[in-house]
Design a protein around this motif. Structure first.
Motif, short mmCIF file in Angstrom:
data_model
loop_
_atom_site.label_atom_id
_atom_site.label_comp_id
_atom_site.label_asym_id
_atom_site.label_seq_id
_atom_site.Cartn_x
_atom_site.Cartn_y
_atom_site.Cartn_z
N GLU A 1 0.82 -1.21 0.00
CA GLU A 1 0.00 0.00 0.00
C GLU A 1 0.86 1.26 0.00
N SER A 2 1.97 1.21 0.72
CA SER A 2 2.84 2.39 0.80
C SER A 2 3.73 2.53 -0.43
N ARG A 3 3.96 1.44 -1.14
CA ARG A 3 4.82 1.47 -2.33
C ARG A 3 4.15 0.70 -3.46
N PRO A 4 3.26 1.34 -4.18
CA PRO A 4 2.51 0.65 -5.24
C PRO A 4 3.40 0.02 -6.31
N GLU A 5 4.60 0.56 -6.50
CA GLU A 5 5.48 0.02 -7.55
C GLU A 5 5.90 -1.42 -7.26
N LEU A 6 5.74 -1.88 -6.02
CA LEU A 6 6.13 -3.25 -5.69
C LEU A 6 5.24 -4.27 -6.37
N ALA A 7 4.10 -3.84 -6.89
CA ALA A 7 3.22 -4.76 -7.60
C ALA A 7 3.92 -5.39 -8.79
N GLU A 8 4.91 -4.68 -9.35
CA GLU A 8 5.60 -5.20 -10.54
C GLU A 8 6.49 -6.40 -10.21
N LEU A 9 6.82 -6.59 -8.93
CA LEU A 9 7.70 -7.70 -8.55
C LEU A 9 7.09 -9.04 -8.96
N PHE A 10 5.79 -9.16 -8.80
CA PHE A 10 5.14 -10.44 -9.07
C PHE A 10 4.06 -10.29 -10.15
N ALA A 11 4.26 -9.34 -11.04
CA ALA A 11 3.29 -9.13 -12.12
C ALA A 11 3.22 -10.32 -13.06
N ASP A 12 4.32 -11.07 -13.17
CA ASP A 12 4.35 -12.24 -14.07
C ASP A 12 4.13 -13.54 -13.30
N ASP A 13 3.40 -13.44 -12.20
CA ASP A 13 3.16 -14.60 -11.33
C ASP A 13 1.65 -14.75 -11.12
N PRO A 14 0.92 -15.06 -12.19
CA PRO A 14 -0.54 -15.04 -12.08
C PRO A 14 -1.12 -16.05 -11.10
N ASP A 15 -0.45 -17.18 -10.92
CA ASP A 15 -1.00 -18.18 -10.00
C ASP A 15 -0.51 -17.98 -8.57
N GLY A 16 0.40 -17.00 -8.36
CA GLY A 16 0.84 -16.68 -7.01
C GLY A 16 1.84 -17.63 -6.40
N GLN A 17 2.36 -18.57 -7.18
CA GLN A 17 3.29 -19.54 -6.59
C GLN A 17 4.61 -18.90 -6.20
N ARG A 18 5.12 -18.02 -7.07
CA ARG A 18 6.40 -17.38 -6.74
C ARG A 18 6.25 -16.46 -5.53
N LEU A 19 5.14 -15.74 -5.44
CA LEU A 19 4.88 -14.90 -4.27
C LEU A 19 4.80 -15.75 -3.01
N ALA A 20 4.14 -16.91 -3.09
CA ALA A 20 4.03 -17.78 -1.92
C ALA A 20 5.40 -18.24 -1.45
#
Length: 323
Positions: free
Chosen positions: A117-136
């Protein structure tokens, strides 16, 4: 940690490891979004451990970050460090008996939400991770780092005097020193311990001076502010599960102050002359600014500050005397 680059600021967006600490190296992430414009340029006004490290590593890198303020893409490793720091800070909001590993792990998702929320640009870190596995996996790594901290320190027995403490002191005829200290512990006898969390692995001895320089920098600022030499400097390496300590004496801090004055003289000389030279090392491969660097066939942006003719015999860039 400019004013020292905050956990949610420039340091978290850097893909370049700390000077002399290749253990912090991470894979270079995706390109910088074109929409993120650099802030207006200005001459340096203060010095922090991270910016001092930049100049010692590569004067041109310092220029890109401090004067040109070129944008940098966020990295997974640096952002994970920001997240872990936030969790360890927030854990001390709980009563001592409730500072447990499960509670700390449970803080990770909420702190990640707050960081995004404080740094919206962080959304790009996992933009290519549609299933969320890398984020997990990434969140799981953060949880493991947090859990490892409990094998190194017992938070139920700690009552920090300060957490994420911003400190600032101006040296006479020298730079204004600024930084953020992760934790300050004060014993009943008044002895001060400065603690810094590192989410990477402890460096080999030949690379340890960079992190210790940062801690001595903080100790110098505390001494200048409070007139007290910290009893202990403590580095907690969560990546390798090690704690390293150093007990400074007044002579250490006086040497660091002399080094910082010399470094500031070199920075001012480069600022006034516009002569910022690249200093190639193996860390160049992780730099966001290769497109602007002559070592990679790039061209720096037009220098945005007034310049004067550089006098012969100037201060060598990016070098300081032995500690």
């Amino acid at each position: 940690m400019t004013a020292e680059a905050t956990r949610t600021g420039a340091a978290a967006g850097s893909a370049v490891p700390a000077a002399g600490d290749p253990a912090g190296a991470v894979a270079a992430p995706a390109a910088v979004p074109a929409a993120r414009a650099p802030r207006p340029a200005s001459a340096p006004a203060s010095l922090s451990p991270s910016r001092a490290g930049d100049f010692m590593q590569c004067p041109l890198l310092y220029r890109f970050r401090v004067i040109d303020r070129l944008p940098e893409k966020p990295s997974e490793a640096a952002t994970r460090g920001t997240l872990v720091h936030a969790v360890l800070e927030r854990l001390f909001d709980a009563p001592a008996g409730e500072r447990t590993a499960p509670r700390a792990r449970a803080l990770v998702p909420g702190q990640w939400d707050r960081l995004r929320e404080s740094r919206p640009e962080l959304a790009e870190l996992f933009a290519d991770d549609p299933d969320g596995q890398r984020l997990a996996r990434w969140l799981g790594e953060a949880e493991r780092l947090v859990e490892r901290w409990f094998t190194l320190e017992d938070p139920t027995r700690l009552e920090p005097a300060e957490r994420e403490l911003f400190v600032e002191a101006e040296l006479e005829s020298g730079p204004r020193l600024r930084g953020i200290i992760d934790r300050v512990d004060v014993a009943p006898t008044g002895e001060v311990r400065i603690v810094d969390y590192k989410t990477g692995k402890a460096p080999r001895p030949e690379y340890a001076e960079g992190a210790l320089f940062q801690m001595k920098f903080y100790a110098l600022v505390v001494w200048r502010l409070k007139g007290v030499v910290p009893r202990r400097l403590q580095l907690v390496y969560l990546g390798s599960g090690e704690v390293r300590t150093y007990d400074p004496v007044l002579a250490d801090l006086e040497r660091v102050e002399r080094r910082l004055r010399a470094l500031w003289d070199a920075i001012r000389e480069a600022t006034e002359s516009g002569d910022w030279r690249p200093r190639p090392t193996k860390l160049c491969g992780w730099c966001d600014h290769q497109a602007h660097c002559p070592e990679f066939g790039g061209t720096p942006p037009p220098y945005p500050l007034p310049v004067r003719a550089r006098e012969s015999g100037g201060v060598p860039q990016g070098r300081m005397g032995a500690d």
